[in-house]
Design an enzyme around this catalytic site. Structure first.
Site, PDB file in Angstrom:
ATOM      1  N   ASP A  35       0.846  -1.197   0.000  1.00 27.69           N
ATOM      2  CA  ASP A  35       0.000   0.000   0.000  1.00 27.69           C
ATOM      3  C   ASP A  35       0.880   1.246   0.000  1.00 27.69           C
ATOM      4  OD1 ASP A  35       0.720  -0.770   2.721  1.00 27.69           O
ATOM      5  OD2 ASP A  35      -0.570   0.872   3.401  1.00 27.69           O
ATOM      6  N   GLU A  72       0.210  -0.925   5.958  1.00 25.45           N
ATOM      7  CA  GLU A  72       1.297  -0.418   6.795  1.00 25.45           C
ATOM      8  C   GLU A  72       1.255   1.089   6.930  1.00 25.45           C
ATOM      9  OE1 GLU A  72       5.271   1.206   7.768  1.00 25.45           O
ATOM     10  OE2 GLU A  72       4.082   1.507   5.952  1.00 25.45           O
TER      11      GLU A  72
END
Length: 381
Positions: A89, A150
């Protein structure tokens, strides 16, 4: 197994760069689960083509999926091995490619998420690819875990990360290298907070004085929060949402704040300060909730022994790596705090992460990939 085999692997800068560009071209902002899953499709397929056994782990909390890739090994799956821990991400919303197109300018390559951390993730996969092509066996089995969240503190994946780390002997995290090219052997503790101010609505044109603005309250709180910053513990407000109509005094305003400290006790004191915040007026209320937290990770003997091996390999390749504890959390906070020897910052060199100038240093691709390959062939030998 010696690291010497990794020194002769035929890594090619242009080939790696082209593959990395294709990853960066797949925009994958954390809050767009479908976009993250498209990136997981790409990476999962590459790992499957290399012979890994792929598990697609469904997302939760409205976030994307994860990919776990286990490579077959003579010792079997029960042997504690090496976990390569990375996230796919990014902080860049869909459409960032229009403002930050993938391009090469001299020694640099630009693109959204190309440094944090698709670059490091890609070279880790490339290291495995080259080892397999050369039929170089690794002493320990390798697992790659690619996560989806994250950048927002890993709220949906911490349990998965810790479960995998508990099965590992070592954890390698290919987050970006430090500005000096060094690696990370510890990270500061981080806590996130969600704030909501509730005021009193009124018509901003004809009854302004009857209202109590929630936006004004959050603005006051933002100044107070950031003024709490000391050398031991920092505070910042990064997100504010409030109001629906410009001609209405806002009833609600929400904010997100972040606190970071080098020591857990300093963070705990900071958390107490945040949870102790009160509204500045009787006509406005304030609610503060603690969000996701990353524990402090301090280097121990196992971490430093891992660093020493990495530095020895880097020196053999032709460069040196310093080490440091670092701010800016990563999933290494979790594994390091568990006591599993963890080495972070193994990814590519670059700068301007999280901005429209994010880039990598192209010359770092091969040396950093070779460093990861060297660790894979050395650890457990």
């Amino acid at each position: 197994m010696s690291h010497a085999a990794a020194l002769t692997l035929p890594f090619d800068t242009d080939t790696i760069l082209e593959g990395l560009k294709s990853w960066a071209a797949c925009e994958s902002p954390t809050f767009d689960a479908a976009a993250v899953n498209r990136m997981m499709d790409i990476a999962g397929r590459e790992l499957a083509l290399l012979g890994a056994n792929i598990d697609r782990i469904p997302g939760r909390l409205g976030l994307g999926d994860c990919v776990r890739a286990r490579f077959p090994h003579p010792s079997g799956e029960t042997t504690a091995g090496i976990l390569i821990l990375a996230h796919l991400d990014t902080v860049h919303p869909i459409g960032t490619l229009e403002k930050l197109p993938i391009r090469v300018e001299g020694p640099l390559c630009y693109g959204p998420g190309i440094c944090d951390m698709k670059g490091g993730t890609y070279i880790a996969v490339e290291a495995i690819r080259q080892l397999l092509r050369a039929k170089v066996a690794t002493p320990l089995p390798i697992t790659v875990l690619l996560t989806c969240d994250e950048e927002i503190g890993s709220p949906s994946t911490r349990d998965l990360i810790e479960a995998e780390a508990a099965r590992a002997r070592y954890v390698l995290v290919p987050e970006p290298a430090r500005p000096d090219g060094g690696v990370v052997t510890g990270r500061y503790a981080i806590a996130r907070f969600n704030l909501r101010a509730t005021g009193k609505p009124s018509h901003a044109g004809s009854r302004l004085g009857e209202g109590r603005s929630a936006i004004r309250e959050i603005c006051r709180q933002t100044l107070a929060i950031e003024e709490m910053t000391t050398e031991d513990c920092t505070f910042s407000v990064g997100v504010i949402h409030g109001g629906q109509w410009v001609n209405c005094v806002a009833t609600h305003c929400d904010a997100e704040a972040l606190s970071m400290a080098k020591r857990q006790e300093d963070l705990d004191a900071g958390v107490a300060k945040m949870l102790g915040l009160r509204a500045t007026g009787n006509d406005v209320s304030l609610e503060v909730k603690r969000g996701v937290t990353r524990p402090v990770w301090e280097p121990d003997a196992g971490v430093m022994a891992l660093y020493d091996k990495a530095r020895y390999i880097a020196n053999a390749i032709g460069f040196d790596i310093a080490h440091q504890s670092s701010g800016g959390g990563s999933d290494g906070n979790f594994t390091g705090a568990m006591g599993v020897p963890t080495l972070d910052g193994l990814g590519v060199s670059g700068a301007k992460m999280h901005t429209l100038e994010e880039h990598i240093e192209i010359a770092s691709l091969v040396p950093r990939a070779r460093l990861i390959a060297g660790l894979l062939t050395t650890l457990g030998a």
